[in-house]
Design a protein around this motif. Sequence first.
Motif, short mmCIF file in Angstrom:
data_model
loop_
_atom_site.label_atom_id
_atom_site.label_comp_id
_atom_site.label_asym_id
_atom_site.label_seq_id
_atom_site.Cartn_x
_atom_site.Cartn_y
_atom_site.Cartn_z
N SER A 36 0.71 -1.12 -0.20
CA SER A 36 -0.43 -0.09 -0.07
C SER A 36 1.01 0.95 -0.19
N TRP A 70 -3.71 -1.30 7.50
CA TRP A 70 -4.19 -2.10 7.94
C TRP A 70 -4.14 -3.15 6.23
N HIS A 71 -3.94 -2.42 4.96
CA HIS A 71 -3.51 -3.26 3.81
C HIS A 71 -2.24 -3.59 3.17
N SER A 72 -1.09 -2.37 3.96
CA SER A 72 0.24 -3.25 4.24
C SER A 72 1.18 -4.16 4.48
N ARG A 73 -0.30 -5.18 5.26
CA ARG A 73 1.78 -6.85 5.27
C ARG A 73 2.32 -6.09 6.26
N ARG A 84 -3.16 -5.74 11.30
CA ARG A 84 -4.16 -5.39 11.08
C ARG A 84 -5.08 -3.91 12.06
#
Length: 226
Positions: free
Chosen positions: A82, A157-160, A164
């Motif tokens: 992200s 949240w989407h970064s990994r 989250r």
Amino acid sequence: MNPQDTGRWVRAGLWTLPVSWLLTAWSSLEPQPDQAADPGAWARFVSSDSYQASHVIGSTGGTILAVFGLFALGCHLAGSRSGRLALGAAVTAAAGTALLLVPAVISTFVTPAVGRAYLAGNQDVMQLEFPGSMTAAFMAGLLLAFVGTVLLGVAAWHSRVLPRWAGAVWVAGAVVFYALGVVVGQATTGSSLPTQSAGAALLAVAGGWIAWRGSAQGHRGGSPAG
């Protein structure tokens, strides 16, 4: 500067996130009296040493630190899935936060002078009106800071590379602080509400976990979070 040194600076910058929001939470704990209903109480409140300290250290200082933290978070997420969203959100949030320094500085240094003038017998000073450009700067800063901060939480949240739940708490804190705190407070009492301190506390919790995880990843060479 080599990448390792850059990483250290970014990880150090992440720690300004929880510090800035803790300072903001502290500065908004005690709401101002209603200026229209009780101008004397308001003037005594804004003229106090505690008001000056909370605004210099908490409001203004917290806002400045937040700018550093926002850029650090954007840089930390730049290499994640992200990354583009994170960098755009960081710039947006930092621009809005910088604009919010305008009312913060006025509240810190101008408002106490108005209060002292009123207590000295100059009651006409309460009729002082600021130009519409200041209101426009405040509204623009509030919108940009809110949107950018929420999008940073979405990017986390989407970064990994970050948990989250930290991103979710960050978004929740932004909604509580900006929408239910600042906006509702200005529309009703004209002062801070308990939701403002609560939202800042949520952002401090999420920011602290983000900073801790970012530091741990730096020591391990950047392993992803679950």
